[in-house]
Design a protein around this motif. Structure first.
Motif, short mmCIF file in Angstrom:
data_model
loop_
_atom_site.label_atom_id
_atom_site.label_comp_id
_atom_site.label_asym_id
_atom_site.label_seq_id
_atom_site.Cartn_x
_atom_site.Cartn_y
_atom_site.Cartn_z
N GLN A 18 -28.03 -41.21 -11.04
CA GLN A 18 -27.78 -40.40 -9.79
C GLN A 18 -28.25 -39.11 -9.96
O GLN A 18 -28.07 -38.44 -11.11
N VAL A 19 -28.90 -38.28 -9.28
CA VAL A 19 -29.53 -37.02 -9.32
C VAL A 19 -28.38 -36.16 -8.54
O VAL A 19 -28.17 -36.44 -7.40
N SER A 20 -27.74 -35.19 -9.19
CA SER A 20 -26.73 -34.13 -8.27
C SER A 20 -27.38 -32.97 -8.43
O SER A 20 -27.83 -32.38 -9.42
N VAL A 21 -27.38 -32.28 -7.22
CA VAL A 21 -27.88 -30.87 -7.03
C VAL A 21 -26.60 -29.93 -7.26
O VAL A 21 -25.51 -30.03 -6.61
N HIS A 22 -26.87 -28.95 -7.81
CA HIS A 22 -25.69 -27.67 -8.30
C HIS A 22 -26.32 -26.49 -7.70
O HIS A 22 -25.56 -25.70 -7.91
N SER A 23 -27.51 -26.38 -7.22
CA SER A 23 -27.95 -25.12 -6.77
C SER A 23 -29.02 -25.39 -5.80
O SER A 23 -29.98 -26.04 -6.24
N CYS A 24 -28.74 -24.67 -4.63
CA CYS A 24 -30.15 -24.64 -3.95
C CYS A 24 -30.47 -23.62 -2.88
O CYS A 24 -29.39 -22.65 -2.58
N VAL A 25 -31.54 -23.43 -2.32
CA VAL A 25 -32.18 -22.58 -1.44
C VAL A 25 -32.09 -23.06 0.00
O VAL A 25 -33.02 -23.98 0.03
N ILE A 26 -31.71 -22.67 1.11
CA ILE A 26 -31.61 -23.36 2.34
C ILE A 26 -32.52 -22.57 3.17
O ILE A 26 -31.97 -21.19 3.35
N VAL A 27 -33.74 -22.50 3.93
CA VAL A 27 -34.33 -21.98 4.69
C VAL A 27 -34.09 -22.45 5.95
O VAL A 27 -34.31 -23.80 6.47
N ASN B 98 -30.67 -18.64 2.47
CA ASN B 98 -29.29 -18.65 1.88
C ASN B 98 -29.44 -19.39 0.62
O ASN B 98 -30.01 -20.33 0.19
N ALA B 99 -28.76 -18.99 -0.45
CA ALA B 99 -28.55 -19.38 -1.74
C ALA B 99 -27.30 -20.11 -1.87
O ALA B 99 -26.35 -19.36 -1.86
N THR C 39 -27.70 -14.43 0.95
CA THR C 39 -28.22 -14.46 2.16
C THR C 39 -29.00 -13.33 2.80
O THR C 39 -28.73 -12.22 2.21
N ALA C 40 -30.20 -13.71 3.59
CA ALA C 40 -31.09 -12.76 4.00
C ALA C 40 -31.55 -13.12 5.30
O ALA C 40 -31.97 -14.32 5.43
#
Length: 181
Positions: A48-57, A63-64, A79-80
């Motif tokens: 299973q791949v687990s995401v612990h940080s991301c940037v949402i556009v 947003n990070a 956020t910007a």
């Protein structure tokens, strides 16, 4: 450090799976998600791949978000407003928060490149037609027309994109190469 950042109550109290990331990208509001903080866990049912940080556009913001295991919570660390921002500051906020320098080392630098990569992946998995070598490609990053090239075994880009793919050279792309598949 977490008391300086708002929690994201709409996120689960655990890392996100890649299936959840893909489902979020399907929402109309979200144009792309760039992730780089994942771990692979060997569970009895498989990997299973687990995401612990991301940037949402989104169309209006970048947003990070970072997951903190001890708190079992996600925090917004950056956020910007768009369109006058790149993703470098969001990556740096995550790196600073996590204390890791290698995060997002090969990630897109502009929201437009991140959105393009998301669209390319959707088309690729939907089995939509590929570009052929020599085709004209209207670049969404620099608004110029490039000529499509095809990856071959002798290509210098093999380490970046090991599978068979089409690409264009664009100086606005993070690596100078933009896959178009």
């Amino acid at each position: 450090m977490t008391d300086q950042h708002p929690t994201l109550s709409s996120f689960p109290s655990r890392p996100l799976s890649m299936v959840e990331i893909e489902a979020l990208e399907e929402r109309d509001r979200i144009q792309s998600i760039v992730d780089d903080g994942f771990t692979v866990e060997d569970e009895e049912a498989g990997l299973q791949v687990s995401v612990h940080s991301c940037v949402i556009v989104t169309s209006k913001r970048v947003n990070a978000a970072v997951y903190v295991e001890d708190d079992e919570a996600w925090y917004r660390v950056y956020t910007a407003k768009r369109p006058h921002t790149d993703l470098t500051d969001a990556y740096e906020a995550i790196r600073t928060f996590r204390g890791e320098d290698t995060l997002f080392a090969s990630a897109p630098l502009s929201p437009r490149e991140a959105i393009h990569r998301t669209e390319v992946e959707r088309k690729r998995f939907a089995d939509e037609p590929e570009y052929a070598e020599g085709d004209a490609f209207d670049c969404p990053l620099c608004d110029e027309t490039h000529t499509v090239s095809r990856h071959d075994d002798e290509s210098e880009t093999e380490d970046q994109f090991p599978e068979d793919y089409s690409y264009v050279e664009c100086s606005d792309a993070e690596s100078g190469i933009l896959p178009v598949y």
